[in-house]
Design a protein around this motif. Structure first.
Motif, PDB file in Angstrom:
ATOM      1  N   UNK A  42       0.954  -1.086   0.189  1.00 40.28           N
ATOM      2  CA  UNK A  42       0.165  -0.301   0.277  1.00 40.28           C
ATOM      3  C   UNK A  42       0.934   1.145   0.142  1.00 40.28           C
ATOM      4  N   UNK A  43       1.474   1.704  -0.632  1.00 36.25           N
ATOM      5  CA  UNK A  43       1.711   3.437  -0.696  1.00 36.25           C
ATOM      6  C   UNK A  43       1.445   4.824  -1.218  1.00 36.25           C
ATOM      7  N   UNK A  44       1.520   5.548  -0.219  1.00 33.38           N
ATOM      8  CA  UNK A  44       0.651   6.262   0.801  1.00 33.38           C
ATOM      9  C   UNK A  44       1.374   7.001   0.306  1.00 33.38           C
ATOM     10  N   UNK A  45       1.003   8.124  -0.435  1.00 28.48           N
ATOM     11  CA  UNK A  45       1.488   9.317  -1.430  1.00 28.48           C
ATOM     12  C   UNK A  45       0.547  10.799  -1.148  1.00 28.48           C
ATOM     13  N   UNK A  47       0.162  14.554  -0.722  1.00 32.02           N
ATOM     14  CA  UNK A  47       0.462  15.173  -1.403  1.00 32.02           C
ATOM     15  C   UNK A  47       1.018  14.707  -2.064  1.00 32.02           C
ATOM     16  N   UNK A  48       0.937  14.513  -3.085  1.00 30.84           N
ATOM     17  CA  UNK A  48       1.906  14.405  -4.275  1.00 30.84           C
ATOM     18  C   UNK A  48       2.739  15.468  -5.099  1.00 30.84           C
ATOM     19  N   UNK A  49       3.854  15.422  -4.842  1.00 32.48           N
ATOM     20  CA  UNK A  49       4.965  16.846  -5.158  1.00 32.48           C
ATOM     21  C   UNK A  49       4.817  16.874  -6.221  1.00 32.48           C
ATOM     22  N   UNK A  50       5.132  17.538  -7.838  1.00 28.42           N
ATOM     23  CA  UNK A  50       5.168  17.257  -8.802  1.00 28.42           C
ATOM     24  C   UNK A  50       6.915  17.088  -9.319  1.00 28.42           C
ATOM     25  N   UNK A  51       6.489  16.035  -9.983  1.00 27.85           N
ATOM     26  CA  UNK A  51       7.735  14.939 -10.810  1.00 27.85           C
ATOM     27  C   UNK A  51       7.673  13.636  -9.485  1.00 27.85           C
ATOM     28  N   UNK A  52       6.714  13.747  -8.995  1.00 23.99           N
ATOM     29  CA  UNK A  52       7.612  12.306  -7.767  1.00 23.99           C
ATOM     30  C   UNK A  52       6.386  11.086  -8.348  1.00 23.99           C
ATOM     31  N   UNK A  53       7.084  10.889  -9.444  1.00 25.95           N
ATOM     32  CA  UNK A  53       5.688   9.270  -9.925  1.00 25.95           C
ATOM     33  C   UNK A  53       6.307   8.167  -8.817  1.00 25.95           C
ATOM     34  N   UNK A  54       5.348   7.190  -8.739  1.00 20.22           N
ATOM     35  CA  UNK A  54       6.146   6.227  -8.508  1.00 20.22           C
ATOM     36  C   UNK A  54       6.849   4.757  -9.302  1.00 20.22           C
ATOM     37  N   UNK A  96       3.282   1.777   3.109  1.00 23.11           N
ATOM     38  CA  UNK A  96       4.992   1.422   3.274  1.00 23.11           C
ATOM     39  C   UNK A  96       4.356   3.699   2.996  1.00 23.11           C
ATOM     40  N   UNK A  97       5.067   4.486   3.123  1.00 26.73           N
ATOM     41  CA  UNK A  97       4.637   5.694   3.446  1.00 26.73           C
ATOM     42  C   UNK A  97       5.702   6.329   2.420  1.00 26.73           C
ATOM     43  N   UNK A  98       5.664   6.847   2.065  1.00 28.88           N
ATOM     44  CA  UNK A  98       6.075   7.426   0.511  1.00 28.88           C
ATOM     45  C   UNK A  98       7.358   8.716   0.862  1.00 28.88           C
ATOM     46  N   UNK A  99       6.555   9.445   1.971  1.00 32.84           N
ATOM     47  CA  UNK A  99       8.244  10.832   2.146  1.00 32.84           C
ATOM     48  C   UNK A  99       8.399  11.073   0.699  1.00 32.84           C
ATOM     49  N   UNK A 100       8.935  11.937   1.321  1.00 31.73           N
ATOM     50  CA  UNK A 100      10.017  12.800   0.134  1.00 31.73           C
ATOM     51  C   UNK A 100      11.001  12.683   0.388  1.00 31.73           C
ATOM     52  N   UNK A 109       7.671  12.367   6.172  1.00 31.03           N
ATOM     53  CA  UNK A 109       6.550  13.662   5.992  1.00 31.03           C
ATOM     54  C   UNK A 109       4.963  13.075   6.922  1.00 31.03           C
ATOM     55  N   UNK A 110       4.828  14.102   7.811  1.00 25.86           N
ATOM     56  CA  UNK A 110       3.424  14.237   8.207  1.00 25.86           C
ATOM     57  C   UNK A 110       2.196  13.748   7.845  1.00 25.86           C
ATOM     58  N   UNK A 111       1.939  14.130   6.428  1.00 27.28           N
ATOM     59  CA  UNK A 111       1.002  13.697   5.702  1.00 27.28           C
ATOM     60  C   UNK A 111       1.162  12.441   4.788  1.00 27.28           C
ATOM     61  N   UNK A 112       1.606  11.338   5.131  1.00 26.24           N
ATOM     62  CA  UNK A 112       2.228  10.645   4.605  1.00 26.24           C
ATOM     63  C   UNK A 112       2.194   9.483   6.160  1.00 26.24           C
ATOM     64  N   UNK A 113       2.479   9.751   7.002  1.00 26.71           N
ATOM     65  CA  UNK A 113       2.006   9.192   8.466  1.00 26.71           C
ATOM     66  C   UNK A 113       1.008   9.494   8.929  1.00 26.71           C
TER      67      UNK A 113
END
Length: 185
Positions: A42-45, A47-54, A96-100, A109-113
């Motif tokens: 489970x890939x958790x993102x 807030x998807x940042x620009x250019x942050x593709x999985x 899995x939290x994506x983080x940044x 990142x708080x939002x991914x947590x």
């Protein structure tokens, strides 16, 4: 004879959380630590940042992969339950939290947590509560801050650099498993 410490920690020093059905870790490295034997990552993102593709090539190759944000947390939990029923076995879940990144290093990142905790909380509500301590801590963070999630999502530093239309502020109970983004089935 192995010592107790050696039996708990693999040679690489990373605790793999193998005793638990629901696990939690950060980024691609965490996906390998807890997801190589999983049935689903489970890939958790949140807030998807620009250019942050999985990049799937960075993840273990065997498990199914779903991409989740805060709104889809409840639907993702139901999707996982449906997968378990379909496979007719107790499945292993790697949340899995994506983080940044910051200067090439993982930035937790708080939002991914919070979004990962929301997924874990909804899994527990559906009966999957054999969680690792790491997963339990993420769940507790979400539960403790659930009423403040909307505010936190707008106040985190990632939100300052991301357009508001690229993220949502709360779990969307109207979403269904059909709305879950399956990246690899």
């Amino acid at each position: 004879m192995k010592s107790r410490k050696q039996s708990v920690f693999p040679q690489n020093g990373v605790m793999e959380q193998t005793r638990y059905q629901v696990r939690f870790d950060w980024a691609a490295e965490g996906a390998h630590a807890i997801g190589s034997d999983a049935d689903v990552i489970v890939w958790v993102d949140a807030i998807t940042e620009p250019g942050a593709d999985l990049d799937l090539s960075l993840l273990p190759s065997a498990p199914a992969v779903i991409r989740v944000d805060l709104p889809s947390a409840q639907a993702a939990a139901q999707w996982i339950i449906d997968l378990q029923v379909k496979l007719a076995k107790r499945i292993l879940i790697a949340v899995v939290a994506a983080g940044s990144t910051r200067d090439g290093q993982l930035r937790v990142t708080t939002e991914d947590l919070l979004a990962a905790g929301a997924v874990i909380d909804h899994l527990a509500a559906l009966g999957l509560d054999a969680t690792s301590p790491e997963a339990a801590a993420a769940e507790a963070a979400y539960r403790g801050l659930a009423r403040a999630t909307s505010h936190l999502m707008t106040a985190v530093s990632t939100a300052a650099t991301t357009a508001p239309e690229n993220y949502q502020l709360k779990v969307d109970a109207t979403l269904t498993p059909a709305d879950v983004q399956v990246v690899r089935g």
